[in-house]
Each structure stands twice: as structure tokens, then as C-alpha cells.
Design an enzyme around this catalytic site. Structure first.
Site, mmCIF file in Angstrom:
data_model
loop_
_atom_site.group_PDB
_atom_site.id
_atom_site.type_symbol
_atom_site.label_atom_id
_atom_site.label_comp_id
_atom_site.label_asym_id
_atom_site.label_seq_id
_atom_site.Cartn_x
_atom_site.Cartn_y
_atom_site.Cartn_z
ATOM 1 N N VAL A 42 -9.115 1.176 -5.038
ATOM 2 C CA VAL A 42 -8.947 0.204 -5.358
ATOM 3 C C VAL A 42 -7.780 0.487 -3.883
ATOM 4 O O VAL A 42 -7.704 0.946 -2.847
ATOM 5 C CB VAL A 42 -8.471 0.260 -6.208
ATOM 6 C CG1 VAL A 42 -8.960 0.498 -7.248
ATOM 7 C CG2 VAL A 42 -6.830 1.133 -6.340
ATOM 8 N N GLU A 43 -7.049 -1.231 -3.499
ATOM 9 C CA GLU A 43 -6.372 -1.633 -2.479
ATOM 10 C C GLU A 43 -7.396 -1.357 -0.957
ATOM 11 O O GLU A 43 -6.632 -0.599 -0.038
ATOM 12 C CB GLU A 43 -5.596 -1.503 -2.441
ATOM 13 C CG GLU A 43 -4.309 -1.847 -3.432
ATOM 14 C CD GLU A 43 -3.314 -1.981 -4.091
ATOM 15 O OE1 GLU A 43 -1.806 -1.285 -3.028
ATOM 16 O OE2 GLU A 43 -2.136 -2.320 -4.747
ATOM 17 N N GLY A 44 -9.014 -1.311 -0.396
ATOM 18 C CA GLY A 44 -9.208 -0.544 0.047
ATOM 19 C C GLY A 44 -9.261 0.693 -0.175
ATOM 20 O O GLY A 44 -8.286 1.534 0.266
ATOM 21 N N ARG A 86 0.691 -1.585 0.098
ATOM 22 C CA ARG A 86 0.583 0.081 0.147
ATOM 23 C C ARG A 86 0.481 1.237 -0.457
ATOM 24 O O ARG A 86 0.510 2.649 -0.282
ATOM 25 C CB ARG A 86 -0.659 -0.321 1.295
ATOM 26 C CG ARG A 86 -2.259 -0.434 1.312
ATOM 27 C CD ARG A 86 -3.009 -0.071 2.408
ATOM 28 N NE ARG A 86 -4.402 -1.414 2.007
ATOM 29 C CZ ARG A 86 -4.656 -2.052 3.177
ATOM 30 N NH1 ARG A 86 -3.615 -2.365 3.601
ATOM 31 N NH2 ARG A 86 -6.049 -2.422 2.778
ATOM 32 N N LEU A 131 0.294 2.982 -5.139
ATOM 33 C CA LEU A 131 -1.044 4.337 -5.402
ATOM 34 C C LEU A 131 -0.298 5.645 -4.803
ATOM 35 O O LEU A 131 -0.884 6.582 -5.698
ATOM 36 C CB LEU A 131 -2.282 3.502 -4.710
ATOM 37 C CG LEU A 131 -2.877 2.468 -5.256
ATOM 38 C CD1 LEU A 131 -3.944 1.845 -4.143
ATOM 39 C CD2 LEU A 131 -3.416 3.070 -6.816
#
Length: 748
Positions: A429-431, A307, A311
Site C-alpha cells: 500500500v501507499e505505493g 509515507r 507504514l
């Protein structure tokens, strides 16, 4: 009886009721990763020597060469508008990505990859994203959470030997299927099931899982040659074995792949994957049979670092591009006889963008340095994901405001339109950020970063009264110390840079106030705080702003760039001001008697945390207008793109820099004469002046396209014969009757 045991016995029952129960998935998330400097902020005792011990970001000679050669070569191939219109990367770009092993950045050299560190990996993604987000996403997915990373950490030797060389050179293109229609943010609840069976496969009896699955939003799925898949494994007796990760080659019987989603109509590949009675041999489970049921832990451990890389790099690139575009366009575009960048409304916005960028990029680089030293800070990674993607969206929004009409006309010369449309993707995305803010940053941080809560929870679970008593005594000392520091001032631990000594004191004081507030909220609300997401989100935001402010101190130390001191000071002040506002808002919303009194006590002596004054903002804006070297230090990842508006703007700025102060006089003559040639003749170097004026005019112009056909009398022909009817599209279906498969990625 020892005092600790007595206290633990008294507290065991109420604490058992107050502390929220931990499920297996929550426990896996909490145990993933490590705690870094964010833990010191949560404790109210930031040590600035520990902060600077992370050291500067470092690149190997191979990484520097790649950033100096392959990355600029790729960026010059990228025409943002053309790629957006084509909804795909050009074949030559796909080939270049394969040949230069962009898909194998994280794969070690022994397997044919580039073997890059986290900072180098993030820098490559940021530099590509500064000119074309779709290409950056295409590069980042094989290097982030997915088959390559899972294989490196958990794969068998046979799996590594087969797949990693093929992933590194692009013979295999991976995707990873986690999200399902009925399990998005609650990813651990995926309904996809695989039942343990034994059947004939490739001529022999083979144990494996018969899997039904329905995945969506899977990046690279339409062109993938190998699918990473997460599913719930079940044995023959229907006993749950846990989430399991496997690799499935494409094509494979029972699996449907090739259809495409269009996330905000972006050009990168994304689509659904579906499977009915898909047989997955045990050898295809990542790590083999020993790793059946360990998939959630694997994913959480990978996300603890992941993370913080891809991003956030996208968000930083958006900020850097938006700042450069806003500042440069503000110097070229004139209205009312002045460059629009000199108007205070515009200048103040650009200055705030620069201070925000200094802070967010400091945090991104600081965390990358920690990752390269072997840390895996899960809470800091979540902070970065939220803060940098949100900052990227804000910066692009501000840039669009400054560009005005220029920003909203699509075409090759548009400067930020594609990024503006794509900004929500990184947010989601990714949470999704709304989930990450409310549940992860503070929800995990309160347990993972707090110096005593995890010990208390472990003692309650083990029914260990003595351990609980010792943890509570230590917790009491912790609260008393932070109460004292909140009321009477906190000491500065370590040796921050002298130029930022005042800011370091503010960080230390605000950290103590935050630590006390977190303890008060947990103590007063107990397990209810987990469900009061508006409050927990605020607590997470304060921790995030403290983390960004602290990273600015680190950055100023390692950069050794005194010309950036005003930006470092402004960045810290903005973050602390925001933290103070959120704390005041939090106390106003605490559902407990005496909240106003509590807030007044804890937040005393914070009135000086005022936002930047207008005069400070104007000073920053002046530096941005007059010091190209300062701008270059703030946007180090901005790359030169292929044809389009951004390259036109860069060329105009380069010519303007050669003219220097003469541009103002030149524009004055142009306003009077309305002739580029005549204005150029008034300059000391007419050829250079004409080149600049033509370049600036190209930047100011917008695109136009063919309109509707007109009748012989000149009317628009809107009442002519009706156009042939457009065939109606088939109704949406979860199981469409046909597949539309995009062309396969060219192999050579």
C-alpha cells in the site's frame, strides 16, 4: 560573450533531447516536500554536524502520559488470535478508541483532537502494531492520508469546523478512495470522472459535480461514515480541470458502500466503494471551488510526510516483535541439551536482525525528528516506506525460521503467524515497494536531491542559455570534486561521535562514490535511465543504505547509550556493505563501453567494506542473551498484549530473569528427571523455579483443536455419509447484486 552563455548555447539542444520531459503529475510530485540530509548524501558531502542538528526526538507531557496510560491499556485489551478469528475488533476496543480519541491524534486540540507531533503519532502506531496489526491499521488510517489531514491543510473554515471535531471524537469514521481497478500504482490515471453541473439539491439550485467512480482496497470503507474521494473534474465543455478531492457523507444517493475485501484475511476493515451519478456539491470539495483541480498536488504534499510515519511504524513494530520473540524463544527452547539461541546458525540470524533494527529504527526516528521541525522530506519518506516494510517482512521471516514448528501452528499461542500473513500488506500500500524503489526513490531523488539537475531542467524549460551554462559549470565542479574524493578519499565534514569516527569516514567516502556514480549514470544514459528501472532501483537502494547508515550516527549521538555501540557499528557496516555490493552490481550492468574500468576506478579502496565477521555476530548475540537492558533499548515499542503466546513468552522471560543463572541447572535436571516438580525442588527457590518451568512449558507447547468425528470402531469416519452440499457462492462480479454490510461500529 560570457562563458556560461556560450556553454549554455552549445548545450541547449542536446540537453533538451536528453532530459526527460516532465508531466504535470510528475512536476507536482517533485515539487512536494523538502530536501533534508538525503540531499547531502546525493551531493557526496554529508555534514555530520547538520545530521546531529536535528536533535533528539521529543515528547510533550501530554504525549508521554498518553503513551504511559492509554496505549498500554489498549494493548492489554488486544488478543491477537481472537481478533484475527473474529475478523473485527471487539466492541469494547472500538469504544475505547473513540473515547480516548485515538482517531484524532493529528487533529489540534482546538478542534477536540490530541494534537500530537509526528514522533508521538508514529510511536502510538508502533506500540499498538507490536501486539496487533489490525488495530494499528484501524488507528493509523484516520491519522494518515485522508480527510483529517486534507482538511487541516486545505479545508475551508466551515469544513474544518464541521468535520474535525466529529473526526476527533469518533462520531465520524473516515476513509479515502483513490485506487481504482484500472489505476493502481498509476494513481494519477484514475478513470473516475465528475462533470460540473447545476441541479436541485436540498431545496435550492446548487453547483457541483456528477461523479461516476469505482474504488477498491479502501481501508475502513465498510464502516466509514464519511468518504474522501479523488476524481477527475471536468467542466461543462468537457475541459479537464484536474484531480479533485471531496468529502461525501454516508449514506448518500448513488453511492454503494459496505462490502468488504479481506486483505490476507486480516481483521481490519477494507472494501470497495462505487458510485453512479453521485452528486457532489461544490461545498463538499475540500477547500471549496478554489481547490478544484488541485487534488494531486494535495495528495503528493501529504504523502511527502505521511509515507514516513504509519507504514514505517508498522515495519518497525514487526522487527521489534520478531527480534524479541526470536531472542526470547531461543533462550527458553532447548535442543541437544542447549538453548537453540546458542547455536551459531540461530545466533547469527538474531544478531543480524538486531543490527538491521538499529539502523531502520534510527532512520525512522531521525526522519520523525525532521518532520517535527517542519520538514517534509519526500524522498526520505519513500526510502523509509520501502526499507522498513521490507525489513519488517525479513525479520518476521527469520523469526518464523527460528520458531520452526512452533511458528506454523495457528492458535492462541502462536507468536508470529498473524504478522507473517499480514507482512505483504504494508509492502503493497501507499505505493507498492517495487514501484517506489524503481521510480520514486531515485527517479525523484535524482532531480529533487541533486544540487544542480533541477536548475538545469528549469533552464532548459525556460530556454535560458546563461542559466543553463551556470548550472553546467557548477555541475562540472561537483563531478570533479566527487571524482577526486572517490579516488583519493573524502573528508569528514562536521564532528561525528568519536566512537564512530571510522564509520563516518566510510560513509563520507561511499557518499562521494555514490554521487559520482549517479552523475555517470545520468550522463551516460540520459533520459533512458528513467526507463531502465533495474539500474535506477539500484541507485535508489544505495541512497537508502547511506541514509540508514547516517541515521545510525545520529542515533548514537542522541541516545547517549554506550552499551549500544556494538550495534551501531554493526548496523553501519551492514548498510555500507550492502551499498558497496549494489554499486558493484550496477557497474556490471551499465550498458556502456568501459563499464568495468569505470567500476574499478570508482570503487577502488572499498575492499574493506566486508560484512560482519562471525565473531562480531556472536558477540552481538551474546549481548542479546545476557543483557535484558540492551534488548529493551532495541525494542522500546514492544507492548504487553492481552492473552496469547506473546504474553506467555514475556511472563516466562520475566520469571527466568528472576532465576538468573540457575535456569541452566534447572533445565539440566528437567532433562534427566522429565518432571517439572522434581526439577523445581532442586532449585534454591522451588516455587519460583516451578512457576518458570510451567511458564516455559506453556511457551513450548502448541495449540490443537477438535478433529474429525470417529466411527464406533475408532476409524476416522472418512467414508461415512456425504455431508450436505455447501451452497455454491455467486460468481465474482464487479457489480454484485447484493451487499453484505458488517455491523456498524458501536457508538458508545
Amino acid at each position: 560573450m560570457p562563458l556560461a552563455t556560450l556553454i549554455g548555447r552549445w548545450a541547449m539542444q542536446p540537453f533538451s533531447k536528453a532530459l526527460p520531459p516532465l508531466g504535470d503529475t510528475e512536476r507536482a510530485a517533485l515539487e512536494a516536500g523538502t530536501v533534508g540530509f538525503e540531499g547531502q548524501l546525493f551531493a557526496g558531502r554529508p555534514d555530520f554536524d547538520a545530521l546531529t542538528a536535528a536533535g533528539p526526538n521529543q515528547l510533550s507531557a501530554r504525549e508521554e502520559a498518553f503513551l504511559a496510560n492509554e496505549v498500554p491499556a489498549l494493548c492489554r485489551m488486544l488478543d491477537d488470535h481472537a481478533i484475527d478469528q473474529a475478523h473485527d475488533l471487539p466492541p469494547e476496543v472500538w469504544r475505547f478508541l473513540r473515547e480516548k480519541r485515538f482517531f484524532g491524534m493529528i487533529i489540534p486540540e482546538e478542534f477536540g483532537g490530541l494534537g500530537f507531533g509526528h514522533y508521538a503519532h508514529a510511536t502510538v502506531v508502533a506500540r499498538i502494531a507490536s501486539v496487533n496489526v489490525a488495530t494499528a491499521v484501524t488507528v493509523m488510517v484516520p491519522n494518515s492520508l485522508g480527510p483529517a489531514e486534507l482538511l487541516l491543510r486545505y479545508g475551508t473554515d466551515a469544513q474544518k469546523g464541521h468535520y474535525l471535531p466529529r473526526l476527533a471524537d469518533g462520531r465520524e469514521l473516515p476513509c479515502f478512495g483513490l485506487t481504482s481497478p484500472y489505476a493502481g500504482s498509476d494513481a494519477a490515471a484514475i478513470p473516475d470522472r465528475g462533470v460540473l453541473v447545476e441541479r436541485e439539491f436540498q431545496g435550492r439550485r446548487t453547483r457541483g459535480f456528477l461523479v461516476d467512480f469505482d474504488k477498491r482496497y479502501i481501508t475502513l470503507a465498510p464502516v466509514a461514515t464519511v468518504v474522501g474521494l479523488a476524481f477527475h473534474a471536468i467542466d461543462e465543455s468537457q475541459r479537464e480541470l484536474g484531480i479533485t478531492c471531496a468529502l461525501i457523507p454516508v449514506p448518500h444517493e448513488g453511492m454503494e458502500i459496505g462490502r468488504r475485501h479481506r486483505p490476507m484475511d486480516s481483521a481490519f476493515m477494507n472494501g470497495p466503494i462505487r458510485g453512479r451519478q453521485v452528486f457532489v456539491p461544490m461545498d463538499w470539495v475540500i477547500g471549496g471551488e478554489a481547490q478544484v483541480g488541485q487534488g494531486w498536488r494535495m495528495l503528493m504534499e501529504c504523502l511527502a510526510a505521511g509515507r514516513a510515519i504509519s507504514l514505517p511504524a508498522l515495519g518497525s513494530a514487526m522487527q521489534q516483535t520478531a527480534l524479541y520473540v526470536s531472542n526470547a524463544y531461543g533462550q527458553i527452547r532447548e535442543q541437544f541439551g542447549l538453548p537453540v539461541g546458542k547455536f551459531h546458525a540461530v545466533a547469527g540470524l538474531v544478531a543480524q536482525m538486531s543490527a538491521q533494527l538499529y539502523a531502520t529504527d534510527a532512520a525512522r526516528r531521525f526522519t520523525a525528528a525532521a518532520l517535527d521541525k517542519g520538514e517534509r522530506p519526500s524522498v526520505a519518506s519513500a526510502i523509509l516506506k520501502v526499507q522498513l516494510t521490507e525489513a519488517g517482512r525479513r525479520a518476521v521471516n527469520h523469526g518464523m525460521d527460528i520458531l520452526g514448528g512452533k511458528g506454523i501452528i495457528s492458535g492462541p499461542s502462536n507468536l508470529l503467524g498473524v504478522a507473517y500473513r499480514q507482512a505483504p500488506i504494508a509492502i503493497t500500500v501507499e505505493g507498492a515497494n517495487i514501484l517506489t524503489r524503481a521510480l520514486i526513490v531515485f527517479g525523484q531523488g535524482a532531480v529533487r536531491c541533486h544540487p544542480h539537475v533541477l536548475d538545469e531542467m528549469a533552464a532548459v524549460q525556460a530556454k535560458d542559455e546563461a542559466a543553463l551554462g551556470r548550472a553546467l559549470i557548477a555541475h562540472g565542479r561537483h563531478v570533479a570534486r566527487n571524482l577526486w574524493h572517490s579516488l583519493f578519499g573524502a573528508p569528514v565534514l562536521g564532528d561525528p561521535p568519536a566512537a564512530l569516527a571510522a564509520e563516518a569516514r566510510l560513509i563520507a567516502r561511499m557518499s562521494a562514490k555514490y554521487a559520482l556514480t549517479a552523475d555517470l549514470a545520468m550522463g551516460l544514459l540520459g533520459g533512458k535511465l528513467k526507463r531502465m528501472e533495474l539500474l535506477s532501483a539500484r541507485l535508489g537502494d544505495v541512497l537508502a543504505h547511506l541514509y540508514l547508515a547516517s541515521a545510525c550516527v545520529w542515533r548514537y549521538r542522541v541516545d547517549a547509550a554506550p552499551e549500544l555501540l556494538p550495534f551501531a557499528q554493526a548496523a553501519i557496516r551492514l548498510q555500507l556493505d550492502e551499498a558497496g555490493k549494489i554499486l558493484r552490481d550496477l557497474y556490471a550492468n551499465l550498458l556502456t563501453p568501459g563499464r568495468r574500468l569505470l567500476g574499478a576506478l570508482v570503487l577502488r579502496r572499498t575492499a574493506h567494506l566486508a560484512p560482519l565477521r562471525d565473531v562480531q555476530l556472536m558477540a552481538l548475540a551474546e549481548l542479546l542473551r545476557t543483557r535484558p537492558d540492551v534488548v529493551a533499548r532495541l525494542v522500546p515499542d514492544l507492548s504487553e498484549p492481552g492473552p496469547g503466546g506473546l504474553r506467555d513468552l514475556m511472563q516466562a522471560m520475566a520469571l527466568g530473569a528472576q532465576l538468573g543463572e540457575e535456569t541452566a541447572a534447572l533445565n539440566k535436571v528437567l532433562r534427566r528427571t522429565r518432571s517439572l516438580d522434581e526439577a523445581a525442588r532442586s532449585a534454591s527457590d522451588p516455587a519460583l523455579a516451578l512457576a518458570y518451568l510451567q511458564a516455559a512449558d506453556k511457551v513450548i507447547q502448541v495449540d490443537d483443536f477438535e478433529g474429525p468425528a470417529r466411527n464406533a470402531d475408532g476409524s476416522a469416519g472418512l467414508s461415512g455419509p456425504a455431508a450436505p452440499p455447501v451452497p455454491s457462492a455467486p460468481p465474482p462480479s464487479a457489480r454484485p447484486p447484493e451487499r453484505t454490510t458488517p455491523p456498524r461500529v458501536p457508538a458508545t
